[in-house]
Write an enzyme that holds these catalytic residues in place. Structure first.
Site, short mmCIF file in Angstrom:
data_model
loop_
_atom_site.label_atom_id
_atom_site.label_comp_id
_atom_site.label_asym_id
_atom_site.label_seq_id
_atom_site.Cartn_x
_atom_site.Cartn_y
_atom_site.Cartn_z
N CYS A 123 0.82 -1.22 0.00
CA CYS A 123 0.00 0.00 0.00
C CYS A 123 0.85 1.27 0.00
CB CYS A 123 -0.96 -0.02 1.18
SG CYS A 123 -0.19 -0.23 2.81
N ASN A 169 -5.51 2.13 1.94
CA ASN A 169 -4.58 1.01 1.92
C ASN A 169 -5.24 -0.31 1.56
OD1 ASN A 169 -5.55 1.72 4.73
ND2 ASN A 169 -4.85 -0.37 5.10
#
EC number: 1.2.1.38
Length: 341
Positions: free
Chosen positions: A147, A308
């Site tokens: 992420c 994320n």
């Protein structure tokens, strides 16, 4: 209609994959595996999916044949078991860190062990559509980047590709508690995580190797856990090449992302949200990138933000799948985020 399976469906990434794939017009989710929760309903661990599915978790050995298969966690400790599972999917999307680094020596340096299946590394295509769209069209093995790595790469790559910055960059990554996964231990208890700004990787975070691999830059990274559930923000310090102007920087971003459906350039002179802010992106597949520049000192601050669990994980995988299958890559990814929240 294609058949999709999720290996490791009970975690946060598994839940996001289910949320998106259950609403995908071209996909039927036929199985989500969980060794611990086999036989229990999927909406028991993902209550936001109540009324959307009657699926129950199955044990990994019960996974049926699938057209696409998503691995949500590392599976290399049992190479034979992984190979058996992967053989049940025609196209595999790996959202773990297993296949992100092409060089086994880099894997050993950042993960502290030899790579258990180095023969897979050469075949894996990076699941970051903005950089690898053409390769994704024919890929049968896709590795979705981390992420914070995704946010950093998307923020830095236009500058690196245009040779506008010096090689050394310093990445300050901030991530919410869901970045640790659903099975995180004591450090992720509310009483331990609430109100913190916890530097958990002061030097040498493993995502820096992904950033360097993708951009050709010498990235150095620090990672901090912040008091949020979702969201990533990276703040990157770089030095512009002599003579580089703000107009040249903005033009590089415009050229790179003018036609990208999920990357927006946010660098405004005024307003509450004049730079990328993860709060606005929660639940969406967008990555916002922006910058601030002092031409006199050549000091350049680059900012990237995303959710994320979506653009930093499941959303990238679904976008990559859409490309691989020849569909509009925005399919099932249209949610724009919420404001206010």
């Amino acid at each position: 209609m294609i058949r999709a399976g999720i290996v490791g469906g009970a975690g946060y990434i598994g839940g996001e994959l289910l949320r998106m794939l259950l609403g995908h017009p071209e996909v039927e989710v036929v199985a989500a595996t969980s060794t611990r929760l086999s036989g229990r309903r999927v909406d028991g661990t993902h209550p936001n999916l109540r009324g959307l599915t009657d699926l129950s978790y199955v044990a990994p050995e019960q996974l049926p044949e699938c057209d696409v298969l998503f691995f949500t966690a590392s599976s290399l400790d049992d190479p034979a078991g992984r190979a058996g599972l992967a053989a049940r999917g025609k196209v595999v999307f790996d959202l773990s860190a297993d296949l992100r680094l092409k060089d086994p020596a880099l894997y050993r340096r950042h993960y502290g062990r030899e790579h258990p299946a180095p023969e897979l590394l050469a075949d894996a295509v990076s699941g970051l559509p903005e950089l690898h769209r053409e390769h994704l069209r024919t890929a049968d093995l896709v590795s979705v980047p981390g992420c914070m790595a995704s946010a950093s790469i998307l923020a830095l790559n236009p500058l690196a590709a245009a040779d506008l910055i010096e090689s050394r960059v310093t990445v300050d990554g901030r991530v919410g508690s869901s970045g640790s996964g659903a099975s995180a231990g004591e450090m992720n208890l509310h009483s331990e995580r609430s109100n913190v700004l916890r530097v958990f990787a002061p030097l040498g975070h493993r995502h820096q190797a992904e950033i360097s691999q993708a951009t050709g830059l010498d990235a150095r990274m620090t990672a901090t856990g912040v008091d949020a559930v979702r969201g990533v923000q990276v703040v990157v310090r770089a030095t512009a090449r002599p003579g580089v102007t703000e107009a040249a920087i903005r033009a590089a971003y415009r050229a790179a992302y003018a036609r990208e459906p999920f990357v927006r350039v946010i660098a405004q002179k005024r307003g509450n949200y004049r730079f990328p802010e993860p709060k606005l992106l929660l639940g969406s597949n967008y990555c916002d990138v922006g910058f601030a520049y002092d031409a006199a000192s050549r000091e350049l601050l680059v900012i990237g933000a995303l959710d994320n669990l979506v653009k930093g994980g499941a959303g990238n995988a679904v976008q990559s799948m859409n490309i691989r299958m020849g569909w509009d890559e925005r399919t099932a990814l249209g949610f724009p985020g919420l404001h206010p929240i």
